[in-house]
Design an enzyme around this catalytic site. Structure first.
Site, PDB file in Angstrom:
ATOM      1  N   SER A  85       0.814  -1.217   0.000  1.00  0.00           N
ATOM      2  CA  SER A  85       0.000   0.000   0.000  1.00  0.00           C
ATOM      3  C   SER A  85       0.846   1.264   0.000  1.00  0.00           C
ATOM      4  O   SER A  85       0.298   2.366   0.010  1.00  0.00           O
ATOM      5  CB  SER A  85      -0.907   0.010   1.233  1.00  0.00           C
ATOM      6  OG  SER A  85      -0.152   0.180   2.419  1.00  0.00           O
ATOM      7  N   THR A 203      -1.597   2.686   3.125  1.00  0.00           N
ATOM      8  CA  THR A 203      -1.125   4.010   3.536  1.00  0.00           C
ATOM      9  C   THR A 203      -0.452   3.934   4.895  1.00  0.00           C
ATOM     10  O   THR A 203      -0.812   3.112   5.730  1.00  0.00           O
ATOM     11  CB  THR A 203      -2.289   5.031   3.593  1.00  0.00           C
ATOM     12  OG1 THR A 203      -2.985   5.031   2.367  1.00  0.00           O
ATOM     13  CG2 THR A 203      -1.807   6.429   3.927  1.00  0.00           C
ATOM     14  N   THR A 221       1.614   6.983   0.519  1.00  0.00           N
ATOM     15  CA  THR A 221       0.774   5.877   0.042  1.00  0.00           C
ATOM     16  C   THR A 221       0.954   5.625  -1.453  1.00  0.00           C
ATOM     17  O   THR A 221       1.385   6.516  -2.189  1.00  0.00           O
ATOM     18  CB  THR A 221      -0.715   6.214   0.295  1.00  0.00           C
ATOM     19  OG1 THR A 221      -1.532   5.062   0.042  1.00  0.00           O
ATOM     20  CG2 THR A 221      -1.185   7.349  -0.609  1.00  0.00           C
ATOM     21  N   ARG A 231      -5.666   9.607 -10.400  1.00  0.00           N
ATOM     22  CA  ARG A 231      -6.460   9.777  -9.170  1.00  0.00           C
ATOM     23  C   ARG A 231      -5.518  10.131  -8.015  1.00  0.00           C
ATOM     24  O   ARG A 231      -4.517   9.471  -7.797  1.00  0.00           O
ATOM     25  CB  ARG A 231      -7.217   8.483  -8.852  1.00  0.00           C
ATOM     26  CG  ARG A 231      -8.038   8.520  -7.550  1.00  0.00           C
ATOM     27  CD  ARG A 231      -7.290   7.922  -6.384  1.00  0.00           C
ATOM     28  NE  ARG A 231      -8.154   7.717  -5.208  1.00  0.00           N
ATOM     29  CZ  ARG A 231      -7.667   7.386  -4.009  1.00  0.00           C
ATOM     30  NH1 ARG A 231      -6.378   7.233  -3.830  1.00  0.00           N
ATOM     31  NH2 ARG A 231      -8.487   7.213  -3.001  1.00  0.00           N
ATOM     32  N   THR A 254      -5.826   7.044   7.295  1.00  0.00           N
ATOM     33  CA  THR A 254      -5.622   5.965   6.335  1.00  0.00           C
ATOM     34  C   THR A 254      -7.004   5.386   6.022  1.00  0.00           C
ATOM     35  O   THR A 254      -7.911   5.467   6.830  1.00  0.00           O
ATOM     36  CB  THR A 254      -4.713   4.846   6.893  1.00  0.00           C
ATOM     37  OG1 THR A 254      -5.322   4.272   8.043  1.00  0.00           O
ATOM     38  CG2 THR A 254      -3.336   5.364   7.265  1.00  0.00           C
ATOM     39  N   GLY A 255      -7.125   4.796   4.853  1.00  0.00           N
ATOM     40  CA  GLY A 255      -8.414   4.224   4.474  1.00  0.00           C
ATOM     41  C   GLY A 255      -8.974   4.948   3.261  1.00  0.00           C
ATOM     42  O   GLY A 255      -8.215   5.489   2.445  1.00  0.00           O
TER      43      GLY A 255
HETATM   44  N1  GLY Z   1      -5.914   6.931   1.938  1.00  0.00           N
HETATM   45  C1  GLY Z   1      -5.194   6.620   0.801  1.00  0.00           C
HETATM   46  C2  GLY Z   1      -5.923   6.819  -0.441  1.00  0.00           C
HETATM   47  O1  GLY Z   1      -7.134   6.785  -0.459  1.00  0.00           O
HETATM   48  O2  GLY Z   1      -5.294   7.017  -1.450  1.00  0.00           O
END
Ligand code: GLY
Length: 360
Positions: A85, A203, A221, A231, A254-255
């Site tokens: 990640s 992340t 991340t 994105r 994170t998430g």
């Molecule tokens: N929290 C990391 C992402 O959505 O890219």
């Protein structure tokens, strides 16, 4: 769940006079921390157990500022091919290209640097630190970010591993015609609640409080797996994936990045701590806000609010200037979700508070 406490005396804000004058509604604001009981505290996501130990040592032994200590702390995860990640070995975008996001924020100077959609550079957090220190900008993205990194002496590398390439090939083979709306990859919204395992987020966030009360933080991340090229998630966005205010505290996420962006989650947590919330309360407050927003968003993407709770995972982390720290996650089973902390008691995992607790 209450925030954890260390021995530093209660303190919030360098502007004690403003606090005493009643600018803030509640909370225990006393004197500056005394050197005798001051400690260095580093807080991170569960994958940051090594990062918090490194960051704490960087402050105490190498005298690095907190933001640099956080950047140094996360470097080992950026370089770890097993963490899919973050950094090297991160899961790629739709095209199979790894695009990295990162930001760091320096409390004392209230400055930040960030990079988005950076390709071919293993340590985006270090590039973000260069943006902060060597330019008057905050955020560089895409080819411009890469050009800047190369100018700064970073080396271009292939960040893919056999594991990340295989995972991408498997995703390609099972890819749905249009899986760009939630639930991504056609997950069944009626299935029992699970984190989206086909589209994992990972992340690492790290917030650091130095013994003198200075704060700094960093988030890095590879973002959402199989994302649309270009994105950018919350991690490089100040106030979303991280935020710190040297008079109050530091926070990160994170998430599901889209939820941290739409709520301004990290900024909200710091502002709640400014109002007197302890870090865990502040993280839970932000999650409640995200949850309300998910309910409204479900009008057009029903799976964002499934089975009376958000249909995604999100975790916040925070440390307050007085040394309290905490973390809360959206959904989980008691005893499950953890975060990392290092203080005088050593580096360890502690339990996250949970907004929606699943049955054991
Ligand atoms: N929290 C990391 C992402 O959505 O890219």
């Amino acid at each position: 769940m209450e925030s954890s406490r260390v021995t530093r005396r209660s303190f919030l804000g360098a502007s004690g006079a403003a606090l005493a004058a009643g600018a803030l509604p509640r909370g225990a604001f006393a004197s500056l921390p005394s050197p005798a009981d001051a400690d260095c505290i580093a807080v991170s996501s569960a994958n940051g157990i090594g990062a918090v130990a490194t960051a704490r040592a960087a402050v105490l032994e190498r005298r690095l500022r907190p933001v640099s200590a956080a950047v140094q702390g996360v470097a080992q995860v950026e370089a770890d091919p097993k963490d899919t990640s973050v950094g090297y070995g991160g899961l790629p975008n739709e095209d199979g290209v790894i695009q990295l996001d990162s930001a760091c924020m320096d409390g004392p100077r209230h400055n930040a640097g960030a990079v988005g959609s950076l390709e071919g550079i293993m340590h985006p957090a270090q590039v973000a630190e260069c943006v902060m220190d060597r330019t008057d900008h905050v955020l560089l993205v895409g080819p411009g970010a890469k050009r800047f990194a190369l100018e700064q002496g970073f080396i271009e590398q292939d960040l893919s591993t056999e594991t990340s390439r295989k995972a991408w090939r498997e995703w390609q083979a099972t890819r749905k015609e249009d899986d760009r709306l939630w639930p991504l990859n056609g997950a069944d919204p009626d299935a029992p609640w699970t984190l989206d395992e086909k589209r994992p987020w990972g992340t690492i966030h790290c917030s650091v409080l130095a013994p003198n009360g200075d704060l700094g933080c960093c988030t890095t991340t590879s973002g959402l797996a199989w994302k649309i090229p270009g994105r950018v998630g919350d991690s490089p966005l100040i106030g979303c994936g991280l935020y710190c205010d040297n008079t109050v505290g530091s926070a990160g996420a994170t998430g599901r990045g889209e939820a941290a962006i739409l709520s301004g989650g990290s900024w909200l947590i710091v502002e709640r701590m400014r109002m007197g919330d302890d870090p865990t309360e502040a993280c839970l407050h932000a999650l409640r806000r995200v949850s309300e927003q998910a309910q409204r968003a479900a009008a057009w993407q029903p799976a964002l609010w499934a089975k009376d709770k958000p249909g995604f995972g999100l975790t916040f982390y925070a440390v307050r200037k007085d040394g309290l720290f905490g973390s809360a996650t959206m959904i989980g089973r008691r005893g499950g979700p953890k975060f990392s902390v290092a203080d005088a008691g050593g580096a360890r995992h502690e339990e996250c508070a949970i907004l929606y607790e699943l049955p054991a």
